[in-house]
Design a protein around this motif. Structure first.
Motif, mmCIF file in Angstrom:
data_model
loop_
_atom_site.group_PDB
_atom_site.id
_atom_site.type_symbol
_atom_site.label_atom_id
_atom_site.label_comp_id
_atom_site.label_asym_id
_atom_site.label_seq_id
_atom_site.Cartn_x
_atom_site.Cartn_y
_atom_site.Cartn_z
ATOM 1 N N GLY A 120 46.024 14.335 48.583
ATOM 2 C CA GLY A 120 45.155 13.077 48.317
ATOM 3 C C GLY A 120 45.925 12.080 47.110
ATOM 4 N N LEU A 121 45.640 13.666 45.871
ATOM 5 C CA LEU A 121 45.731 13.475 44.143
ATOM 6 C C LEU A 121 46.254 13.734 43.900
ATOM 7 C CD1 LEU A 121 42.448 14.903 42.996
ATOM 8 C CD2 LEU A 121 43.026 12.180 43.300
ATOM 9 N N LYS A 122 47.711 12.037 44.234
ATOM 10 C CA LYS A 122 49.259 12.903 42.794
ATOM 11 C C LYS A 122 49.256 11.091 43.023
ATOM 12 C CE LYS A 122 51.530 11.019 47.200
ATOM 13 N NZ LYS A 122 53.255 11.317 48.096
ATOM 14 N N ARG A 123 50.400 11.311 41.265
ATOM 15 C CA ARG A 123 50.880 10.175 41.324
ATOM 16 C C ARG A 123 52.754 10.339 40.687
ATOM 17 N NH1 ARG A 123 49.382 11.711 35.614
ATOM 18 N NH2 ARG A 123 49.640 14.125 35.718
ATOM 19 N N PRO A 124 52.944 9.167 40.786
ATOM 20 C CA PRO A 124 54.228 9.136 39.965
ATOM 21 C C PRO A 124 54.372 9.739 38.256
ATOM 22 C CG PRO A 124 53.167 6.751 39.461
ATOM 23 C CD PRO A 124 51.966 7.509 40.237
ATOM 24 N N THR A 153 69.906 13.794 40.238
ATOM 25 C CA THR A 153 71.157 15.415 40.859
ATOM 26 C C THR A 153 70.100 16.179 41.438
ATOM 27 O OG1 THR A 153 71.515 16.049 38.857
ATOM 28 C CG2 THR A 153 72.431 15.210 39.121
ATOM 29 N N THR A 154 70.455 17.289 42.478
ATOM 30 C CA THR A 154 70.191 18.708 42.631
ATOM 31 C C THR A 154 70.012 19.122 41.977
ATOM 32 O OG1 THR A 154 72.240 19.387 43.181
ATOM 33 C CG2 THR A 154 70.826 17.500 45.063
ATOM 34 N N ASP A 155 70.693 19.304 40.056
ATOM 35 C CA ASP A 155 70.519 20.150 40.025
ATOM 36 C C ASP A 155 68.642 20.350 38.553
ATOM 37 O OD1 ASP A 155 74.215 21.421 38.816
ATOM 38 O OD2 ASP A 155 73.085 18.889 39.452
ATOM 39 N N ALA A 156 69.043 18.663 38.625
ATOM 40 C CA ALA A 156 67.322 18.261 38.020
ATOM 41 C C ALA A 156 66.383 18.414 39.287
ATOM 42 C CB ALA A 156 67.709 17.029 37.566
ATOM 43 N N SER A 157 66.751 17.881 40.323
ATOM 44 C CA SER A 157 66.158 18.403 41.377
ATOM 45 C C SER A 157 65.524 20.024 41.481
ATOM 46 C CB SER A 157 66.640 18.298 42.609
ATOM 47 O OG SER A 157 66.152 17.152 43.049
ATOM 48 N N ASP A 158 66.259 20.887 40.583
ATOM 49 C CA ASP A 158 65.637 22.296 41.604
ATOM 50 C C ASP A 158 65.386 22.375 39.601
ATOM 51 O OD1 ASP A 158 67.159 22.635 43.235
ATOM 52 O OD2 ASP A 158 68.573 23.702 42.005
ATOM 53 N N ILE A 159 65.394 21.596 38.827
ATOM 54 C CA ILE A 159 64.601 22.264 37.780
ATOM 55 C C ILE A 159 63.072 21.769 37.626
ATOM 56 C CG2 ILE A 159 64.346 21.815 34.821
ATOM 57 C CD1 ILE A 159 66.739 23.789 35.901
ATOM 58 N N ILE A 160 63.028 20.652 38.381
ATOM 59 C CA ILE A 160 61.739 19.822 38.321
ATOM 60 C C ILE A 160 60.719 20.537 39.576
ATOM 61 C CG2 ILE A 160 60.985 17.469 39.808
ATOM 62 C CD1 ILE A 160 63.490 15.687 38.486
ATOM 63 N N ASN A 161 60.924 20.949 40.088
ATOM 64 C CA ASN A 161 60.454 21.718 40.932
ATOM 65 C C ASN A 161 60.095 23.003 40.383
ATOM 66 O OD1 ASN A 161 60.769 19.518 43.280
ATOM 67 N ND2 ASN A 161 62.708 20.916 44.279
ATOM 68 N N ASN A 162 60.710 23.745 40.098
ATOM 69 C CA ASN A 162 60.634 25.079 39.353
ATOM 70 C C ASN A 162 59.533 25.007 38.031
ATOM 71 O OD1 ASN A 162 62.603 26.573 40.826
ATOM 72 N ND2 ASN A 162 64.221 26.147 40.055
ATOM 73 N N SER A 163 59.380 23.972 37.869
ATOM 74 C CA SER A 163 58.046 23.441 36.918
ATOM 75 C C SER A 163 56.616 22.972 36.918
ATOM 76 C CB SER A 163 58.778 22.517 35.457
ATOM 77 O OG SER A 163 60.225 22.698 35.159
ATOM 78 N N GLY A 164 56.896 22.986 38.743
ATOM 79 C CA GLY A 164 55.556 22.286 39.227
ATOM 80 C C GLY A 164 55.466 21.322 39.707
ATOM 81 N N ALA A 165 56.658 19.776 39.346
ATOM 82 C CA ALA A 165 56.088 18.320 39.711
ATOM 83 C C ALA A 165 56.773 18.673 40.971
ATOM 84 C CB ALA A 165 57.095 17.794 39.131
ATOM 85 N N LEU A 272 60.923 9.709 38.002
ATOM 86 C CA LEU A 272 62.009 10.942 38.311
ATOM 87 C C LEU A 272 61.463 11.621 38.942
ATOM 88 C CD1 LEU A 272 61.300 13.646 35.375
ATOM 89 C CD2 LEU A 272 59.890 11.341 35.158
ATOM 90 N N ALA A 273 60.083 11.958 39.527
ATOM 91 C CA ALA A 273 59.231 12.847 40.376
ATOM 92 C C ALA A 273 57.848 12.749 40.380
ATOM 93 C CB ALA A 273 59.141 14.491 39.305
ATOM 94 N N TRP A 274 57.019 13.462 41.631
ATOM 95 C CA TRP A 274 55.818 13.272 42.082
ATOM 96 C C TRP A 274 55.477 13.961 41.433
ATOM 97 C CZ3 TRP A 274 54.268 8.639 43.429
ATOM 98 C CH2 TRP A 274 54.492 8.022 44.252
ATOM 99 N N ASP A 275 54.066 14.468 40.863
ATOM 100 C CA ASP A 275 53.115 15.476 40.088
ATOM 101 C C ASP A 275 51.899 15.179 41.605
ATOM 102 O OD1 ASP A 275 52.269 17.379 39.186
ATOM 103 O OD2 ASP A 275 51.056 16.207 37.932
#
Length: 314
Positions: A120-124, A153-165, A272-275
């Motif tokens: 439940g504790l998430k933010r943009p 792009t999917t390229d950025a998605s991989d970076i975002i996911n690998n960085s914890g977001a 750009l992501a959720w956290d």
């Protein structure tokens, strides 16, 4: 009869020590809770306070427990490594095994649980760019536009996911769209693009620019992250944006406020992501799960000692 009374008193004393005294790990449940929080402009604070049902405390320090400590994301994380009786909150992208991240309402703080919408504790994670034509040069503006396109792009998605977001859904690759941004084909090694805003997003932002620079002529990415409140100020505020601290891209770990949006252009704003936000404690703390009400009671001062919280969990 006297012996029974003595035994009863000994038993009561033992139970009292168990309830309020040190545990086997040396954790003293009777100790006061040291409460750490972010400042009133922080997107992390906004997401946390809203998530625990304490929205009024987002921008009002007077509602918090007496003696609270204000620190930034990195400082809170560092403090929890040494403060056995402290509690704070950080971005999920910051969390690692050096501290204990608490489950929220019985759900572990993981990327998978954010994506399946059980945590439940998430933010943009948001971004804001300068207005069209309001950049140090046309080259910088073109590079910023290319970077924003790269974020989808999917390229950025991989970076975002690998960085914890947690990246937003995407199907296009950078190769699919790079022809739309010819600026990336030239040598940009002498060009500086300035990034700032939320320090919670800094890790993700730096990973994204490090991955994008080789694709965009090796421009210089200058990062100076001072909080979500500066995302608007340093890209759109006339009194600040053209000073030495002005930015080309500002990040916010919360939705932009009504006044910020009114003062800018919604075409220059995006997500750009959720956290996830994670309540954290020292590794020796026996607490492993908290509810929204538990956290609210800690931050408003209803729970003053760790025994107050632990007893409420029983």
């Amino acid at each position: 009869m006297k012996r029974i009374v003595v035994v009863t008193l000994l038993l009561f004393t033992t139970l009292l020590l168990v309830a309020c005294g040190p545990t086997q790990s040396g954790f003293n449940q009777g100790s006061n809770i040291t409460v750490y929080t972010r400042d009133t402009t922080s997107g992390t604070r906004a997401g946390f306070m809203e998530g625990i049902g304490f929205k009024d405390a987002t921008a009002n320090d007077s509602l918090l427990v007496q003696g609270f400590v204000i620190q930034d994301n990195t400082q809170i994380f560092t403090s929890m490594q040494t403060d056995v009786y402290g509690i704070g909150y950080v971005s999920l992208s910051t969390l690692n095994s050096q501290v204990k991240g608490l489950d929220f309402e019985g759900v572990a703080p993981t990327v998978a649980n954010v994506l399946n919408d059980t945590y439940g504790l998430k933010r943009p994670f948001m971004y804001m760019t300068r207005a069209e034509g309001d950049y140090p040069s046309e080259t910088v503006e073109a590079l910023v536009n290319a970077f924003v396109a790269y974020l989808g792009t999917t390229d950025a998605s991989d970076i975002i996911n690998n960085s914890g977001a947690i990246a937003l859904p995407s199907t296009a690759t950078w190769d699919d769209i790079k022809a739309d941004h010819p600026i990336t084909n030239q040598d940009n090694s002498s060009v500086t693009v300035r990034f700032g805003g939320s320090d919670s997003i800094q890790k993700v932002a730096e990973a994204l620019t490090n991955a994008f620079k080789p694709k965009a002529g090796n421009f210089i990415a200058e990062h100076d992250h001072t909080g979500s409140g500066d995302a608007f100020k340093r890209t759109w505020d006339p009194a600040i944006k053209d000073t030495s601290v002005g930015k080309d891209v500002g990040f916010s770990s919360r939705y932009f406020t009504t006044s910020e949006i009114a003062g800018s252009n919604e075409d220059n704003i995006g997500q750009l992501a959720w956290d996830a936000i994670v309540a954290i404690v020292h590794k020796n703390n026996p607490v492993s799960n908290v509810t929204a009400q538990h956290l609210k009671n800690v931050y408003n001062g209803t729970f003053k000692t760790w025994n107050d919280l632990i007893t409420a969990q029983a």
